[in-house]
Design a protein around this motif. Structure first.
Motif, PDB file in Angstrom:
ATOM      1  N   PHE A   1       0.822  -1.202   0.000  1.00  0.00           N
ATOM      2  CA  PHE A   1       0.000   0.000   0.000  1.00  0.00           C
ATOM      3  C   PHE A   1       0.859   1.257   0.000  1.00  0.00           C
ATOM      4  CE2 PHE A   1      -2.449  -3.451   1.616  1.00  0.00           C
ATOM      5  CZ  PHE A   1      -3.761  -3.211   1.232  1.00  0.00           C
ATOM      6  N   GLY A   2       0.342   2.304  -0.654  1.00  0.00           N
ATOM      7  CA  GLY A   2       1.005   3.594  -0.603  1.00  0.00           C
ATOM      8  C   GLY A   2       0.898   4.191   0.784  1.00  0.00           C
ATOM      9  N   ARG A   3       1.649   5.250   1.004  1.00  0.00           N
ATOM     10  CA  ARG A   3       1.648   5.888   2.315  1.00  0.00           C
ATOM     11  C   ARG A   3       0.243   6.310   2.732  1.00  0.00           C
ATOM     12  NH1 ARG A   3       6.231   9.810   2.864  1.00  0.00           N
ATOM     13  NH2 ARG A   3       5.306  10.676   0.964  1.00  0.00           N
ATOM     14  N   ASP A   4      -0.573   6.762   1.775  1.00  0.00           N
ATOM     15  CA  ASP A   4      -1.924   7.211   2.084  1.00  0.00           C
ATOM     16  C   ASP A   4      -2.947   6.079   2.043  1.00  0.00           C
ATOM     17  OD1 ASP A   4      -1.830   6.780  -0.620  1.00  0.00           O
ATOM     18  OD2 ASP A   4      -2.163   8.873  -1.185  1.00  0.00           O
ATOM     19  N   GLY A   5      -2.471   4.836   1.911  1.00  0.00           N
ATOM     20  CA  GLY A   5      -3.352   3.687   1.886  1.00  0.00           C
ATOM     21  C   GLY A   5      -3.781   3.262   0.496  1.00  0.00           C
ATOM     22  N   TYR A   6      -3.301   3.957  -0.529  1.00  0.00           N
ATOM     23  CA  TYR A   6      -3.713   3.617  -1.894  1.00  0.00           C
ATOM     24  C   TYR A   6      -3.353   2.173  -2.215  1.00  0.00           C
ATOM     25  CZ  TYR A   6      -5.277   8.142  -3.696  1.00  0.00           C
ATOM     26  OH  TYR A   6      -5.988   9.278  -3.948  1.00  0.00           O
ATOM     27  N   ILE A   7      -4.315   1.509  -2.869  1.00  0.00           N
ATOM     28  CA  ILE A   7      -4.115   0.143  -3.316  1.00  0.00           C
ATOM     29  C   ILE A   7      -3.558   0.175  -4.732  1.00  0.00           C
ATOM     30  CG2 ILE A   7      -6.450  -0.114  -4.260  1.00  0.00           C
ATOM     31  CD1 ILE A   7      -4.643  -2.842  -2.334  1.00  0.00           C
ATOM     32  N   ASN A   8      -2.776  -0.837  -5.055  1.00  0.00           N
ATOM     33  CA  ASN A   8      -2.175  -0.904  -6.386  1.00  0.00           C
ATOM     34  C   ASN A   8      -3.092  -1.623  -7.350  1.00  0.00           C
ATOM     35  OD1 ASN A   8      -0.203  -0.775  -8.436  1.00  0.00           O
ATOM     36  ND2 ASN A   8       1.430  -1.148  -6.955  1.00  0.00           N
TER      37      ASN A   8
ATOM     38  N   SER B   1      -0.405  -9.296  17.415  1.00  0.00           N
ATOM     39  CA  SER B   1       0.488  -8.142  17.480  1.00  0.00           C
ATOM     40  C   SER B   1       1.382  -8.051  16.246  1.00  0.00           C
ATOM     41  CB  SER B   1       1.368  -8.243  18.736  1.00  0.00           C
ATOM     42  OG  SER B   1       2.126  -9.453  18.718  1.00  0.00           O
ATOM     43  N   LEU B   2       0.968  -8.706  15.155  1.00  0.00           N
ATOM     44  CA  LEU B   2       1.809  -8.753  13.961  1.00  0.00           C
ATOM     45  C   LEU B   2       1.795  -7.448  13.187  1.00  0.00           C
ATOM     46  CD1 LEU B   2       0.782 -12.332  12.801  1.00  0.00           C
ATOM     47  CD2 LEU B   2       2.941 -11.662  13.862  1.00  0.00           C
ATOM     48  N   LEU B   3       0.711  -6.689  13.291  1.00  0.00           N
ATOM     49  CA  LEU B   3       0.610  -5.395  12.625  1.00  0.00           C
ATOM     50  C   LEU B   3       0.414  -4.296  13.653  1.00  0.00           C
ATOM     51  CD1 LEU B   3      -1.730  -5.959   9.515  1.00  0.00           C
ATOM     52  CD2 LEU B   3       0.773  -6.011   9.612  1.00  0.00           C
ATOM     53  N   ASP B   4       0.977  -3.138  13.378  1.00  0.00           N
ATOM     54  CA  ASP B   4       0.683  -1.942  14.155  1.00  0.00           C
ATOM     55  C   ASP B   4      -0.777  -1.591  13.881  1.00  0.00           C
ATOM     56  OD1 ASP B   4       0.199   0.905  14.553  1.00  0.00           O
ATOM     57  OD2 ASP B   4       2.352   1.103  14.901  1.00  0.00           O
ATOM     58  N   ALA B   5      -1.614  -1.647  14.916  1.00  0.00           N
ATOM     59  CA  ALA B   5      -3.056  -1.509  14.721  1.00  0.00           C
ATOM     60  C   ALA B   5      -3.433  -0.146  14.155  1.00  0.00           C
ATOM     61  CB  ALA B   5      -3.788  -1.755  16.045  1.00  0.00           C
ATOM     62  N   GLY B   6      -2.768   0.901  14.623  1.00  0.00           N
ATOM     63  CA  GLY B   6      -3.067   2.238  14.115  1.00  0.00           C
ATOM     64  C   GLY B   6      -2.701   2.395  12.654  1.00  0.00           C
ATOM     65  N   TRP B   7      -1.608   1.764  12.256  1.00  0.00           N
ATOM     66  CA  TRP B   7      -1.197   1.797  10.850  1.00  0.00           C
ATOM     67  C   TRP B   7      -2.138   0.943  10.000  1.00  0.00           C
ATOM     68  CZ3 TRP B   7       3.923  -0.589   8.590  1.00  0.00           C
ATOM     69  CH2 TRP B   7       4.143  -0.063   7.304  1.00  0.00           C
ATOM     70  N   ALA B   8      -2.546  -0.207  10.536  1.00  0.00           N
ATOM     71  CA  ALA B   8      -3.456  -1.096   9.805  1.00  0.00           C
ATOM     72  C   ALA B   8      -4.772  -0.380   9.496  1.00  0.00           C
ATOM     73  CB  ALA B   8      -3.702  -2.368  10.606  1.00  0.00           C
ATOM     74  N   ARG B   9      -5.346   0.295  10.501  1.00  0.00           N
ATOM     75  CA  ARG B   9      -6.609   0.985  10.249  1.00  0.00           C
ATOM     76  C   ARG B   9      -6.402   2.168   9.303  1.00  0.00           C
ATOM     77  NH1 ARG B   9      -7.662   2.787  14.863  1.00  0.00           N
ATOM     78  NH2 ARG B   9      -7.697   5.044  14.560  1.00  0.00           N
ATOM     79  N   ARG B  10      -5.262   2.833   9.431  1.00  0.00           N
ATOM     80  CA  ARG B  10      -4.980   3.963   8.545  1.00  0.00           C
ATOM     81  C   ARG B  10      -4.929   3.502   7.080  1.00  0.00           C
ATOM     82  NH1 ARG B  10      -4.099   7.242   5.230  1.00  0.00           N
ATOM     83  NH2 ARG B  10      -2.416   8.739   4.968  1.00  0.00           N
ATOM     84  N   LEU B  11      -4.263   2.381   6.814  1.00  0.00           N
ATOM     85  CA  LEU B  11      -4.170   1.876   5.451  1.00  0.00           C
ATOM     86  C   LEU B  11      -5.513   1.353   4.957  1.00  0.00           C
ATOM     87  CD1 LEU B  11      -0.723   0.013   5.573  1.00  0.00           C
ATOM     88  CD2 LEU B  11      -1.216   2.282   4.627  1.00  0.00           C
ATOM     89  N   CYS B  12      -6.224   0.666   5.820  1.00  0.00           N
ATOM     90  CA  CYS B  12      -7.535   0.145   5.450  1.00  0.00           C
ATOM     91  C   CYS B  12      -8.479   1.290   5.102  1.00  0.00           C
ATOM     92  CB  CYS B  12      -8.099  -0.690   6.598  1.00  0.00           C
ATOM     93  SG  CYS B  12      -9.586  -1.627   6.188  1.00  0.00           S
TER      94      CYS B  12
END
Length: 684
Positions: free
Chosen positions: A270-277, A303-314
């Motif tokens: 994913f891109g920094r802003d969550g964009y999908i390819n 705990s495999l993903l940073d939860a805040g980053w996961a939701r941000r990308l989603c």
């Protein structure tokens, strides 16, 4: 008022980057279903969407079951949104229709033989596999996870009436790989609720699916693509937690381990802003791979993903589409990527197919105190990346992922591709520069385009390459068109250089005379290419850059200049720019305008490098170039357009390999390009 989703009352305390919280996911799901239900007058009105002209199904004069399939797909795939909404609020209504009552009734009607809206049974159709089982898998995946939405609302009599249809399709013929998951899900659901199934068939499907695991969390699916994430990881993890752990713990362990391994690289897609390819087939499903983010919090190790980053990308991936007016067609998600584009879909898609992109809404099944909802949004590793580029190599599927800190874009570089298909075969895929369709007249974006000038091809006959002297007729008109690579091979990474091979003509008629050996050096915001042509006869060759869409009718601005053997061409639109710099092995650089190729606009500009070789036996050549991109409007600096300081081309390298080079970058880094034994290292 904007005819697209807008976030109301964004929460920038919890979600400083998108403003999206659980409440906004609920509001988005409601918004999407309100558009979908505009033509539903009452609880008794089946959900259906206008047929989209073109290649999508059902085609005019298609059999009745094909129309029934499209209707069932609309019902099931909208339940991807409706199920999670009912889970969080059983009383929720859309357009004054209670969702739980609506889907309970419509699914009952679909599964009750003899009802006017019932599905055909397998024995009513010629023996084959059908779209119906795909939708069964999607429906029962949701009901395994959230059975209280509608299944527990049926009486035992109603369930018994439906089970005949469900069971017959669950036990019916399926395809060879990912579709087995649909049978697995449906058979498991029946068994979980006490209905008799063929346990041997279920186990067989499970063993088949497990056998496709290739490593790095990836599974083989025709070639490697997003299905490996969305079906082989998302669907099966739900199966694990709801059925597999109890009934098939050993197979569930395989799935669990592969899912945990996948999480190591998931964010790099994913891109920094969550964009999908925009990559691989079924691109109208868009954000379905984002379903892996909530699934990360269904794993045994959460705990495999940073939860805040996961939701941000989603959240970012969803906002990439739902906030754009052109995304909607007939009030629902379009068949295409950003908008309705006929040339970007497959003939197995119908108007309702894009609703599978809302698979991430399984996040609404996570409890309110899940880290996915409570963690503060952040940009993960992007925060420390700066202007550097991070490269992740997945050798098993032959994928290289690049996160460009300088531009905020992410790239997928494929290495194991079995056929010529722009969905798979391009040199690279970028989150912010979506791919264009192939142009047989030349200049295909992010591809090597090849056209034979061998007089035998031009005439329309060919001398058998095995020297029998016999001629084989071929299509001279077809030979006048440019073709793209027929196979992409992965040859590994050595001393920080990625090696692949583009096979421009397949065996048995090509011998080994149509190979381009690819060598790539990742740099901030781009790549240095040092590719070796091994093209045996007369030919033309074009290397295209990313296509730039003409948004709002504005053409790309193109500039071209050169200095000795170094030639530079740039193109720009608002917020995006590309540059192509050639150093060796090319005759000229140029640009052209494409029609009906681009994901974002009807016209687009492609800049490219070109060469033509008319010797009967052309020599090998090293084609050295730099391909750069930017996501701002700043002027290109001399430093940016001078990534290479020095090039030393060697006929024979120190490792005793023909035609390599030592390339010194402007920052002093040295890279050795050495194709030694590359043919022995190919994997596909």
């Amino acid at each position: 008022m904007k005819n697209a989703f807008e976030i109301k009352n964004p929460d920038f305390e919890l979600s400083p980057l998108t403003g999206m919280t659980k409440q906004h996911y609920i509001e988005l799901a409601i918004y999407l279903l309100e558009r979908a239900f505009k033509n539903v007058d009452s609880i008794h009105t089946p959900l259906s969407f206008p047929t989209v002209p073109g290649k999508s199904y059902p085609q005019p004069n298609a059999p009745d079951w094909r129309y029934r399939s499209a209707e069932f797909e609309a019902l099931e795939r909208t339940f991807t949104l409706a199920g999670p909404l009912i889970h969080v609020n059983p009383e929720i209504t859309i357009n004054n229709i209670k969702l739980r009552d609506y889907y309970k009734l419509q699914i009952y009607n679909a599964f009750t033989p003899g009802h006017p809206n019932s599905l055909p049974l397998p024995e009513d159709l010629p023996d084959s596999n059908y779209q119906f089982i795909c939708e069964f898998g999607g429906l029962f995946k949701t009901l395994l996870l959230m059975p209280e939405t509608i299944w527990t609302q049926y009486s035992e009599k109603e369930k018994e009436e439906m089970v005949e249809c469900i069971s017959k399709w669950a036990h019916h013929r399926t395809t060879q790989n990912n579709w087995r998951i649909f049978n697995i899900i449906t058979l498991s659901f029946l068994k979980k609720y006490g209905y008799e199934i063929d346990d041997g068939l279920l186990k067989s499907h499970l063993l088949w699916v497990a056998s496709y695991h290739s490593g790095d969390g990836w599974y083989l699916e025709q070639t490697y693509n997003y299905y490996s994430i969305s079906l082989f990881i998302v669907y099966t993890t739900i199966w694990n937690r709801t059925f597999g752990d109890e009934h098939y713990p050993e197979i569930a362990s395989i799935i669990e381990k592969s899912a945990q391994k996948l999480m190591e690289s998931l964010t790099s897609f994913f891109g920094r802003d969550g964009y999908i390819n925009m990559w691989s087939r079924s691109i109208c499903y868009r954000t379905w791979v984002s379903g892996a983010f909530p699934v990360a919090f269904m794993l045994k190790k959460q705990s495999l993903l940073d939860a805040g980053w996961a939701r941000r990308l989603c959240s970012g991936s969803l906002l990439q589409f739902v906030t754009k007016e052109e995304f909607y067609y007939n009030d629902i998600p379009s068949l295409g990527f950003y908008g309705q584009k006929e040339y970007m879909i497959q003939n197995y898609s119908c108007a309702a197919s894009p609703f599978l992109m809302f698979l991430p809404f399984i996040c609404l099944s996570l409890p309110d105190d899940s880290p996915f909802w409570t963690a503060k949004e952040n940009d993960g590793t992007w925060e420390k990346l700066g202007n550097d580029s991070k490269r992740t190599v997945l050798e098993s599927p032959g994928l290289v992922l690049v996160n460009h800190g300088k531009t905020g874009t992410s790239e997928i570089i494929p290495g194991k591709v079995y056929y010529d298909d722009p969905n798979y075969s391009k040199l690279a895929y970028n989150t912010h520069f979506p791919w264009e369709d192939h142009n047989p007249n030349g200049g295909t974006s992010m591809e090597y385009s090849f056209r034979s000038q061998d007089p035998r091809d031009v005439r329309g006959d060919d001398i058998n390459f095995y020297l029998t002297g016999l001629t084989v007729q071929n299509d001279s008109d077809k030979n006048q068109k440019y073709t793209i690579s027929q196979n992409m091979l992965f040859n590994g990474v050595r001393k920080n250089v990625l090696y692949r091979q583009a096979i421009m003509r397949r065996p048995p008629n090509n011998g080994v005379g149509y190979i381009i050996d690819l060598a790539e050096i990742t740099i901030p915001g781009g790549v240095i290419r040092a590719d070796r042509s091994r093209l045996a006869f007369e030919y033309e060759l074009i290397l295209g850059h990313f296509g730039l869409p003409h948004l709002n009718g504005e053409k790309a601005i193109v500039n071209q200049f050169g200095n000795g053997t170094k030639k530079v061409i740039t193109a720009s639109i608002k917020g995006r720019q590309i540059a192509l710099i050639t150093y060796n092995g090319w005759d000229k650089i140029d640009n052209l305008v494409h029609n009906n190729r681009n994901a974002e606009a009807g016209t687009s500009t492609v800049i490219y490098a070109y060469k033509k070789r008319l010797q009967k036996n052309p020599p090998m050549e090293l084609m050295i170039s730099a391909m750069l991109h930017k996501t701002d409007n700043s002027e290109w600096t001399e430093e940016e357009l001078s990534p290479i300081k020095d090039i030393e081309i060697m006929d024979i390298t120190s490792e005793f390999s023909p035609l390599g080079a030592q390339i010194t970058l402007s920052n002093g880094e040295k890279y050795k390009i050495d194709f030694k034994d590359i043919d022995g290292k190919k994997t596909c």
